[in-house]
Structure formats: C-alpha cells, structure tokens
Design a protein around this motif. Structure first.
Motif, short mmCIF file in Angstrom:
data_model
loop_
_atom_site.label_atom_id
_atom_site.label_comp_id
_atom_site.label_asym_id
_atom_site.label_seq_id
_atom_site.Cartn_x
_atom_site.Cartn_y
_atom_site.Cartn_z
N ASP A 1 -8.27 68.18 18.54
CA ASP A 1 -8.11 67.09 17.71
C ASP A 1 -9.21 66.61 16.95
O ASP A 1 -9.51 65.43 16.75
N PHE A 2 -10.11 67.51 16.48
CA PHE A 2 -11.02 67.17 15.60
C PHE A 2 -11.07 66.86 14.31
O PHE A 2 -10.11 67.19 13.58
N VAL A 3 -11.92 65.74 13.90
CA VAL A 3 -11.86 65.13 12.58
C VAL A 3 -13.00 64.79 12.10
O VAL A 3 -14.02 64.34 13.10
N LEU A 4 -13.43 65.13 10.87
CA LEU A 4 -14.77 64.89 10.69
C LEU A 4 -15.14 63.40 10.13
O LEU A 4 -14.31 63.06 9.07
N GLU A 5 -15.68 62.74 10.89
CA GLU A 5 -15.88 61.21 10.58
C GLU A 5 -16.86 61.01 9.58
O GLU A 5 -16.65 60.21 8.61
N THR A 6 -17.98 61.78 9.61
CA THR A 6 -19.02 61.64 8.43
C THR A 6 -19.45 63.17 8.21
O THR A 6 -19.67 64.02 9.15
N ILE A 7 -19.71 63.51 7.15
CA ILE A 7 -20.50 64.71 6.58
C ILE A 7 -21.44 64.49 5.51
O ILE A 7 -20.93 64.12 4.36
N LEU A 8 -22.58 64.60 5.99
CA LEU A 8 -23.79 64.28 4.93
C LEU A 8 -24.61 65.71 4.60
O LEU A 8 -24.40 66.46 5.50
N GLU A 9 -25.49 65.63 3.86
CA GLU A 9 -26.39 66.79 3.73
C GLU A 9 -26.98 67.29 4.96
O GLU A 9 -27.15 68.58 5.11
N LYS A 10 -27.63 66.34 6.07
CA LYS A 10 -28.18 66.94 7.24
C LYS A 10 -27.67 66.40 8.32
O LYS A 10 -28.14 66.56 9.52
N GLU A 11 -26.60 65.79 8.39
CA GLU A 11 -25.66 65.17 9.64
C GLU A 11 -24.27 65.19 9.14
O GLU A 11 -23.99 64.84 8.18
N ILE A 12 -23.83 65.58 10.42
CA ILE A 12 -22.23 65.67 10.66
C ILE A 12 -21.78 64.98 11.91
O ILE A 12 -22.52 65.21 12.95
N VAL A 13 -20.91 64.02 11.78
CA VAL A 13 -20.22 63.43 12.89
C VAL A 13 -18.87 64.01 13.06
O VAL A 13 -18.01 63.60 12.12
N LEU A 14 -18.60 64.43 14.26
CA LEU A 14 -17.22 64.94 14.73
C LEU A 14 -16.68 64.07 15.79
O LEU A 14 -17.31 63.61 16.70
N GLN A 15 -15.43 63.77 15.47
CA GLN A 15 -14.69 63.08 16.51
C GLN A 15 -13.46 63.96 17.15
O GLN A 15 -13.07 64.84 16.54
N GLY A 16 -13.28 63.83 18.39
CA GLY A 16 -12.13 64.81 18.88
C GLY A 16 -12.65 64.96 20.27
O GLY A 16 -13.85 64.89 20.76
N ARG A 17 -11.93 65.79 21.10
CA ARG A 17 -12.51 66.17 22.50
C ARG A 17 -13.24 67.22 22.28
O ARG A 17 -12.87 68.35 22.04
N VAL A 18 -14.46 67.11 22.93
CA VAL A 18 -15.37 68.37 22.94
C VAL A 18 -15.20 68.90 24.30
O VAL A 18 -15.74 68.32 25.06
N ASP A 19 -14.99 70.18 24.20
CA ASP A 19 -14.96 70.99 25.46
C ASP A 19 -15.97 71.98 25.57
O ASP A 19 -16.56 72.30 26.73
N ASP A 20 -16.72 72.47 24.50
CA ASP A 20 -17.72 73.51 24.61
C ASP A 20 -18.62 73.34 23.51
O ASP A 20 -18.11 73.19 22.21
N VAL A 21 -19.91 73.55 23.77
CA VAL A 21 -20.95 73.63 22.67
C VAL A 21 -22.04 74.87 22.91
O VAL A 21 -22.43 74.87 24.07
#
Length: 93
Positions: free
Chosen positions: A68-88
């Motif tokens: 269920d990933f959604v990109l909440e914010t996407i900037l030149e040097k920052e990105i914010v991801l919403q959704g269930r994170v299982d693995d990084v």
C-alpha cells in the motif's frame, strides 16, 4: 587516498555542527512505526509501485518492500513514503 578522505569527513562532522549524513553524503532514514518512512539524501527514484520503492544513492541503491505504498512527499533530496514497510535493504553496485 580515499581512506584519508573518508576519515577526514568523519572527523569534520564530529568537530563541526554539520550532521554526519550531510558531510558524508549518505542517506538518512527515519522510520515512524511501520507505516511512514522519510529518506533524505537520495539521488533519484529508480522504481516505484504499491509494493516497492527503489532509490539510487550516492553509493549503491536502497530497496524498500512492503504494501500500500503512497509517496506523500517527493522533493529533490527528501522523499516520504507511506504504507506498510516490511523490508529495507542497501544494495551495493
């Protein structure tokens, strides 16, 4: 020579007020619970879907898997991801 450069950068970050992630050019990840991930200092987005985000880094790639990933914010040097994170994972080139 690279070893000295990396050691100097690490030392400089310690004695200055500049954060180590900025001096070294490495990503900074902030995971809030399992459902919000903020990533700073990435180079570019390689792939995005509801279950995967792949980012190019200064050295290598960052792979994030979940649901269920959604990109909440996407900037030149920052990105914010919403959704269930299982693995990084950090992947070297």
């Amino acid at each position: 020579m690279r070893k000295w450069s990396a050691q100097f950068k690490k030392w400089f970050a310690e004695v200055s007020d500049i954060p180590e992630d900025v001096v070294l050019g490495v990503p900074r990840l902030i995971l809030t619970g399992q459902f919000r991930l903020s990533i700073e200092n990435y180079e570019s987005v390689l792939a995005f879907s509801k279950t995967e985000l792949r980012l190019a880094l200064n050295k290598g790639e960052l792979h994030i898997a979940g649901d269920d990933f959604v990109l909440e914010t996407i900037l030149e040097k920052e990105i914010v991801l919403q959704g269930r994170v299982d693995d990084v994972r950090f992947v070297d080139n």
